[in-house]
Design a protein around this motif. Structure first.
Motif: not given
Length: 574
Positions: A175, A177, A196, A198, A204, A208, A224, A231, A286, A321
């Motif tokens: 994950v 950011s 964000i 993944v 986001n 999604s 992270n 997070f 988160s 997330i």
């Protein structure tokens, strides 16, 4: 060897998709002992309009890299080729190995070159990762996508009833950011991050990421991989889960919880029981509203006049997330896990050889964006900050005197946290760790042992894993030395080099240096850190090395309390 992903569509096509939903991609794997990685430039259309985002990646990937599978006891032979037209390194984050193969800033891979680390896997089963570590360029290279998972397996973990079918009930999740500029390019500063990711897909701002997970016990290996953001992971509606592992391996006992906080660089493994939930949907979230001020990700702090903005729209709010769609149970499903996982025995702090204090400092208490320091000193590539005798058991006390939280990472070792602000740490922090988060005003103590590897030339790092802080100088370095190095101290300066010749050599190694006594102390160290030759008060000029086996060695000479180092090769066929 490659394993199939859980989806048939490639990472490249997923990233190019403009659909609002993207199916979770599980990276392909490479298994040892012979692994080849090529770091290269690429680009991805992350955003529906504007320019493509320029990226770094490994092998066939356009962003990120394959998951490397190591077995404990395996002798690894890895080749890393640098095709990014810039210098880089590759650091095996959390892996215990000689400093020459650690991939820190002193082990550069020049553009077009290939690096060939070779080491034995000594670590316990856990989730580790790899990423660049070039000084002052770690942030920009890592956030452009140069990172990947390492999963180590060992006999103990393999004997337990745990989900471990990669991509079926065992899923790695990185994950991130990210902050992008108006031209859709990644920025090393992350204080206004709003995107964000993944496993390399946007999650986001109208996008999604969803995964289809079977109605049984599933294992999520969460990393992270952000440059700055912490997070506070949890599931929607406070759905409970079990944490089973921290950075360096399994906890002794799994425990029920609803939250796991991870700062940059930290990992945790959780098991979620989806039994009986087929057809339902959960979200990995988160809960940033629960983070305190001073944690990047918590509520935005008031900034002193003239400071850069730190007003990310993600600060202090809760957000989704990953969407978890529960599908049919698989055959041979894991529906329960053991109550005992491991037998970690932390070192006894009362037996420590030394206690060291590392203070996190800044130019003033009003500094919010750096630079930050350790013990008021900025990183210097030519300065050794700590000299540690091999087999030392040490307690390190970390004290945060700044206005922001910092995740502290140390290379070479895993440690055991035993004190946080005078209290016993949270259950999730009592296992093996290599990153610990210290909020503003906090202090922690950990105990560790520096064993197996010694090298008087190439240091290990310790640093803040907020990448912009690290690049700006919040880093130190240490060498682990054999106990025979009597009198060696932190005054060692790496620029004190010695000229040796011929190199390679057969029987006689000659050397020259300046400002020397008539007599010097000599040590020769082999490539696993053992002292193979020791002579005090020796005449200056040459050493008979005819007794040495062919191979690589280090020469260390002490003269007038100065230390001089050089590498040389003994080769009888030269």
């Amino acid at each position: 060897m490659f394993m199939k992903t859980i989806v048939s569509i490639s990472l490249a096509l997923l990233c190019l998709s403009t659909k609002a939903q993207t199916q979770l991609v599980v990276p392909d794997t490479l298994m040892g002992p012979n692994i080849s990685l090529t770091m290269h430039k690429d680009s991805v259309q992350f955003f529906p309009t504007g320019s493509k985002t320029y990226t770094y990646a490994y092998n066939q990937f356009k962003y990120l890299g394959p998951t490397l599978i190591f077995d404990q006891g395996q002798n690894m032979n890895i080749t890393v080729t640098n095709d990014i037209n810039d210098t880089t390194t590759v650091h095996w984050h959390g892996i215990h190995l000689p400093s020459i193969w650690d991939g820190g800033p002193h082990t550069e891979i020049m553009a077009g070159d290939t690096w060939n680390p070779q080491f034995t896997v000594m670590d316990k089963a856990a989730t580790y990762w790899y990423h660049p570590h070039l000084h002052m360029k770690t942030a920009i290279q890592a956030i452009k996508g140069a990172a990947g998972f390492i999963i180590v397996r060992d006999p103990n973990e393999a004997s337990l009833s745990l989900p471990r079918k990669y991509g079926v009930d065992d899923f790695p999740l990185v994950v991130q950011s990210q902050q992008y500029d108006v031209n859709n390019q990644a920025m090393p500063l992350g204080m206004q991050d709003s995107t964000i990711m993944v496993n390399g897909a946007r999650a986001n701002n109208g996008y999604s990421v969803y995964g289809n997970f079977p109605a049984q016990m599933i294992r999520l290996r969460i990393l992270n991989g952000s440059g700055e953001r912490a997070f506070n992971f949890g599931l929607s509606n406070n759905f409970p889960f079990k944490q089973i592992a921290s950075d360096g391996g399994l906890l002794n006992l799994p425990f029920d919880t609803t939250r796991v906080r991870l700062a940059p660089g930290e990992r945790a493994e959780i098991v979620v029981n989806l039994t009986g939930l087929q057809g339902q949907t959960l979200y990995l979230m988160s809960y940033a509203s629960e983070l305190p001020m001073g944690v990047q990700g918590g509520p935005t702090m008031p900034m002193p006049p003239g400071s850069p903005p730190m007003d990310s729209p993600l600060n202090g709010i809760d957000f989704n997330i990953l969407q978890i769609n529960v599908i049919a149970q698989t055959t041979d499903a894991i529906t329960f896990i053991p109550t005992v996982l491991e037998n970690n025995l932390p070192y006894d702090p009362t037996t420590a050889d030394i206690t060291r204090t590392i203070r996190f400092t800044a130019d003033s208490m009003m500094v919010m964006d750096g630079p930050f320091y350790f013990n008021d000193s900025s990183f210097n590539m030519d300065r050794i900050d700590l000299v540690i005798p091999i087999n030392n058991i040490e307690v390190w006390k970390l004290v945060n005197e700044t206005m922001v939280g910092h995740p502290f990472h140390i290379h070479d070792v895993q440690f055991y946290l035993f004190d946080r602000n005078g209290s016993i740490p949270h259950q999730g922090e009592r296992g093996r760790k290599d990153v610990v988060f210290i909020p503003t005003g906090d202090s922690v103590l950990f105990v560790t042992k520096f064993e197996d590897f010694a090298d008087s030339v190439i240091p290990y790092m310790y640093h803040c894993h907020i990448l912009m802080h690290e690049d700006a100088g919040m880093m130190g370095q240490f060498i682990v030395v054999p106990p025979e190095y009597v009198g060696l101290n932190e005054n060692l300066v790496l620029t004190n080099r010695i000229m040796v010749y011929p190199n390679p050599t057969t029987n006689i190694l000659k050397y020259t240096l300046t400002k020397i006594d008539e007599l010097v102390d000599i040590r020769i160290i082999n490539n696993i850190g053992q002292v193979v030759y020791k002579q005090d008060k020796s005449a200056v000029g040459q050493v008979d090395i005819s007794f040495l086996e062919d191979g690589s060695y280090q020469l260390l000479i002490k003269s007038n309390n100065h230390y001089y180092n050089a590498n040389f090769i003994k080769n009888t066929e030269n």
